[in-house]
Design a protein around this motif. Sequence first.
Motif, PDB file in Angstrom:
ATOM      1  N   ARG A  15     -47.014  43.529 -95.021  1.00 31.45           N
ATOM      2  CA  ARG A  15     -46.748  42.695 -96.300  1.00 31.45           C
ATOM      3  C   ARG A  15     -46.241  41.094 -95.789  1.00 31.45           C
ATOM      4  O   ARG A  15     -46.267  40.874 -94.703  1.00 31.45           O
ATOM      5  CB  ARG A  15     -45.572  43.311 -97.100  1.00 31.45           C
ATOM      6  N   TRP A  16     -46.153  40.519 -97.097  1.00 30.38           N
ATOM      7  CA  TRP A  16     -45.738  38.977 -96.998  1.00 30.38           C
ATOM      8  C   TRP A  16     -44.393  38.702 -96.671  1.00 30.38           C
ATOM      9  O   TRP A  16     -43.683  39.560 -97.061  1.00 30.38           O
ATOM     10  CB  TRP A  16     -46.439  38.231 -97.972  1.00 30.38           C
ATOM     11  N   ILE A  63     -49.013  48.624-102.258  1.00 24.08           N
ATOM     12  CA  ILE A  63     -49.897  48.065-102.988  1.00 24.08           C
ATOM     13  C   ILE A  63     -50.179  48.717-104.239  1.00 24.08           C
ATOM     14  O   ILE A  63     -50.385  48.401-105.185  1.00 24.08           O
ATOM     15  CB  ILE A  63     -51.355  47.652-102.299  1.00 24.08           C
ATOM     16  N   GLN A  67     -48.771  50.329 -96.030  1.00 28.86           N
ATOM     17  CA  GLN A  67     -49.066  49.047 -96.741  1.00 28.86           C
ATOM     18  C   GLN A  67     -49.883  49.467 -97.958  1.00 28.86           C
ATOM     19  O   GLN A  67     -49.615  49.093 -99.142  1.00 28.86           O
ATOM     20  CB  GLN A  67     -50.044  48.263 -95.822  1.00 28.86           C
ATOM     21  N   ASP A  91     -46.335  37.808-102.785  1.00 33.28           N
ATOM     22  CA  ASP A  91     -45.960  39.485-102.747  1.00 33.28           C
ATOM     23  C   ASP A  91     -44.685  39.337-103.721  1.00 33.28           C
ATOM     24  O   ASP A  91     -44.496  38.496-104.815  1.00 33.28           O
ATOM     25  CB  ASP A  91     -45.740  39.838-101.384  1.00 33.28           C
ATOM     26  N   ASP A  92     -43.575  40.074-103.266  1.00 33.44           N
ATOM     27  CA  ASP A  92     -42.427  39.952-104.136  1.00 33.44           C
ATOM     28  C   ASP A  92     -41.399  39.051-103.866  1.00 33.44           C
ATOM     29  O   ASP A  92     -40.051  39.189-103.969  1.00 33.44           O
ATOM     30  CB  ASP A  92     -41.604  41.460-104.059  1.00 33.44           C
TER      31      ASP A  92
END
Length: 1329
Positions: A1083-1084, A1130, A1126, A1090-1091
């Motif tokens: 994830r970012w 998503i 991941q 992302d969040d």
Amino acid sequence: MTMSGSGSAPCRFAHYFIICGIDNETGLEPDALAALYQWLEADRQGRDPEALAAGENFDQSPLKRTFKSKVLTHYPENIECSPFDQDAVNMLCMPKGLSFRTQRDSRTPQFHSFLITREDGSRTYGFVHTFYEEVTSPQICSAMQTLHQMHQAEHNTSAHNCPSSSSSSSSSSSSMDSLASSLDEVESPSSSSSSQGGRRSCGCSGEGYDSVRDTLYVSKAMCLITPMPFMHACKRFLSQIHLAVTSHQPPPLPLESYVYNILYEVPLPPPGRSLKFHGVYEPILCQRPGVGELPLADFPLGEAFRLLGVENLVQLFTCVLLEMQILLYSQDYQRLMVVAEGITTLLFPFQWQHVYVPILPASLLHFLDAPVPYLMGLQSKEGTDRSKLELPQEANLCFVDVDNHCIELPEDFPQFPNKTEFIQELSEVLLSFGLSPVGGNTSPEPAVSTQSSTLEKDLKSTSLSELVDDKRNGNLGGEALDMLELLQGNPTLERLQALAKRTGVKVARLEALAAGQKAVGDEGVGGRSPVEEEELRNAKLNVQLREVFAARFATMFADYESFVIQNSPDLESWLTNREQMHNFDKASFLSDQPEPYLPFLSHFIETQMFATFIDNKIMSQWEEKEPLLRVFDGRIEKARLYNVRAPSLRSSVYQKCTFLKESAQAIEQRLRKIDHTAIHPHLLNMKIGQGKYQQGFFPKLQADVLASGPTNKWSNRTCSTQRRVDRHRQQNEHLVLDNDLKEKYMQEARNLGKNLRQPKLSDLSPAVIAQTNWKFVEGLLKECKMKTKRMLVEKMGREAVELGHGEANITGLEENTLIASLCDLLERIWSHGLLVKQGKSALWSHLLHYQAREEKNELLSESPVSNGQERRKPESSVGLPALRVSVIQDMRHIQNMGEIKTDVGRARAWIRLSLEKKLLSQHLKQLLSNQALTKKLYKRYAFLRCEEEKEQFLFHLLSLNAVDYFCFTSVFTTIMIPYRAVIIPIKKLSNAMTTSNPWLCVSGELGDSGTLQITKNVLEMTFDSAFRPHTHISIAFKRQNLGKLTTVQLGHDNSGLLAKWLVDCVMVRNEITGHTYKFPCGRWLGKGVDDGSLERVLIGEFVVPCNDDEGGRGAKTPPLQRSPSQIRRISITSLTGRGNKPTTVQIQESIGEAVNNIIKHFHKPEKERGSLTVLLCGEGGLVWALEQFFQHGFRSARIFQKNVFVWDFYERVVAFMENADQIGDLQEIPEPLGLNCESFCRYVNAVNNMPRNIGKDGKFQLLVCLGARDRLLSQWLPLLAKCPVITRMYEENALLRDKLTVSSLVGVLETLNDFPITLETSFTKSVEL
């Protein structure tokens, strides 16, 4: 009642009467056993034993050398049930051989006992009275004179300095030399004068032996062999016989009468009865415990406690229970026997199952090399320093220096349960008998002839007729009683007696009779001889001390029967499958015990004595109960009647023994009221004039009268009774199995894990010794096979549970016990046949020699250590450099650990590390590949020099690679360990770059690393095998052992232009054990992507090393839970992939399973629980399951191209509640719901207001964890379901809008409220509630 023991030998009190001493026919012969010992020494030192000079050892004074003793005579010739073993008896009667004294030396008689254990485990006892007799043979005197002159000449030609003893003056690195010196020329331990005399006569002062000036004495031994250990009775009988030989007057009857009487006419007392028989001058009492009482033990336990003290004795007792190697060390044979028999007596209801030689003759020293548990006694030389005594193996040795009242314990030694209270109770018993609980305040043991002075005085007035009177029972001999009544009733005689008194004339016979009659009154109450009072006191003390020990076991194993696994239909099938079967549910038994008992019990239930005890219990359903088991089960039954205790309520509260008084009373009653009296000694049908009495010399007994016993009605009756008992027993044993086959199976079953029960004393040829060693080698290999198999089965059983099959059957404690016993086995293998050793650990000594050679070779070649032998572990992942793998490398890791202070500790740590790295077999193979070194360190017969067995042994160890152990990491928790962490971005180079400052925090079960700042733009590039480029950031750090790694916090400060960062995973490796953990992310990290998270908590998974070239391919440990993947993330956040949507049933099941796993976690013992974080936040964890629940039916259409997260729903609920509160709507809500609203808002705001940027998913995760910790989840759920915001954000069919589902979920979550959930600091950092 008068009894006779004639007839069948098993019913007789004594089996043999033996005389050992010098054979005047053969003269002086050097001790053949000493010659054999020299042969063994030469073999051990690598010299050619055949080339040993046959010459005599003249540098030693002849008065100090040992000469061959012989069994001069023994009666009867042989007994079928107990065949006479001449060599063994000779060796144990006179373990040092013959010794000579002159009139200047002390010649106090000595008493000692011994026992012979047969191959079937049955025992016979020997009691020996050794005294000195004047040498009358002129040939022996002149031979001694000649030897002394030769010694003098040798001494004059040798160096002028005067060493105290030749053997001890030369020191050697070998193990056995110092033992030899400590056993050569042992002084008489009886008094200081003897040692001074000995020193004077060493040849330096000229006060040696002169046949004209000196009288020469030689040792002689009388011995009784008995089937039961009636020590006090035998000691008194033999001392009375000796007194008769040395007394000025001949004994009332010829000695043959007394010997014949004890051999053929004195029976064994029946169980629960007492017996009186007659010695030469005094009656002798003995008693035998009843069927329900503790078995007979006549050796004075008080003496053992006096010698060692309570604390030491309890520690020694614990070592014996755990089947360590026990070596007792004392100058006095009887002390060795008292301690050895005392300690094995206390084992009730268990029995020592291994080598048991309380007195180890010098010729059997090579038995100290035995790689098996043993209990042996070694005689020390006066003044020998313990530090000079090098022993072949010391890693698992308990060394007991009896004379100096001290004890050396092995390392890693668990304490006996409730040890303090136990010692306190024993001390109270000792104090009640006037004994100090602190050992060592010893007074020298009174010489055997203490009774002689009083007896000598009475001797003149004693006549046979008076001896025959049986006054102890309150009745005189029949004739005498009649006479007394007649005389007392005669007035004339009474007047005559009064007249005699006035004139001073004594009527001796009448007075003696009257006194005897008077004594009936007194002695029935307590007028006993001091010796008898002392014996009664000893017997009462013995039984009370033993009861305290027995009560401990009855408490600890009160419920053992519930855990015995009985799953065989008949004895035959049980015996044939014995090796494959589990007979005892160890895991359940341990889980039922109080925590403080576990370290001891987990070791104890692995011992052979416990296994045999359980075997006996199982076999008791098909055949008669083993006596000790019967008594023990009776005790437990009795305790249950008195104390109805629920088996589940185990407590570690100490329970004192409650029946000390009644057990002492039973003995006292038996000894106060004699049940049986044996036939009195009487004149035999002997040839006149033979065996003439000569003071101070033991006469030659008439063999024909002593060769066999009488045949009379008693003997017939006893034999027929015996036959009836035998017939009854055979009917009981009416089994399908024929008896020979059964016996074979029984022996095999009992010998499981046992190598050699007892050294055979009679035949000590080199061939027999070689055969014995071969048995040891086979036994070690078998033990290795069984241990590795057990470790695998247990470990795989546990892994099967983690994979969801079956029930767990191993605990961490049990695993640790099995590994400790593997360490012990390796130490014993490395000790077998050892020649050269540094320090106490044989294995570490070998490793040090290997290291020295390798480092020397390294210097010579000026290249890194052993390039050829070292290999690099294949790279377990991108970016982690390969680890060097070598024996030396792992040794250096251990040597750098300052926490480990001893060689034994280092060896164990090295074994644990190698096992954890799956390199144990490979390392040991490497170590043994240096054959030149192995030859230098080990004898020819050593296990490590048996090629085929060695290969099999390494193969068994290789099988352990199939499972994962954390036995190093979990034990050495305080050491500093180097770690390496690698952050791997997603492969696109643009995403891999970041201008911000990243940081990392690694957490494990034992702690965390703290925040580690990583310098930015340190991107490294490596290429894999296909030359594809990989970029990563690497950081090395050193921290105190973090244990198994659980989480990694990864974040950055969002600075610079390229602040967004897409991370694939983080890899962290322990640089000592090589264990690697992967923390998936996918994830970012960055604002506006992302969040919006700037830091993430990642959950670790253990990476199983792949493409390992050795073993362990087929099986592997199940992976730990990891960070949710991941793909799953998503699918939940954007829900674009419709195929991934879980069904309502799957969601409900996953929540149930997550909660169930947390509950299971808390039901495990605290030390074995592992990480709760994984169960909360890992894949399949509670957070993951609840996220799926909240995602179900969530209106996920993007609003202005932005993702909507569950956290957005929470924020809107809070906004609505706060708004409603201001308007006043919340006032109408029932109070509990109002409180819940307040707590929900408070928690959400606290999470939102924290300075950390953990993103919306991170916030959701944190809120769930805090709610679980503070028992609020089940209260918040109905609140969320009733909030009007739900209609705008959830569809009609959403689970959150289904009342039934919500209420059942509330019920599931409420079950978590019973458990104290704690969170890692990495989660709760900077949350203010």
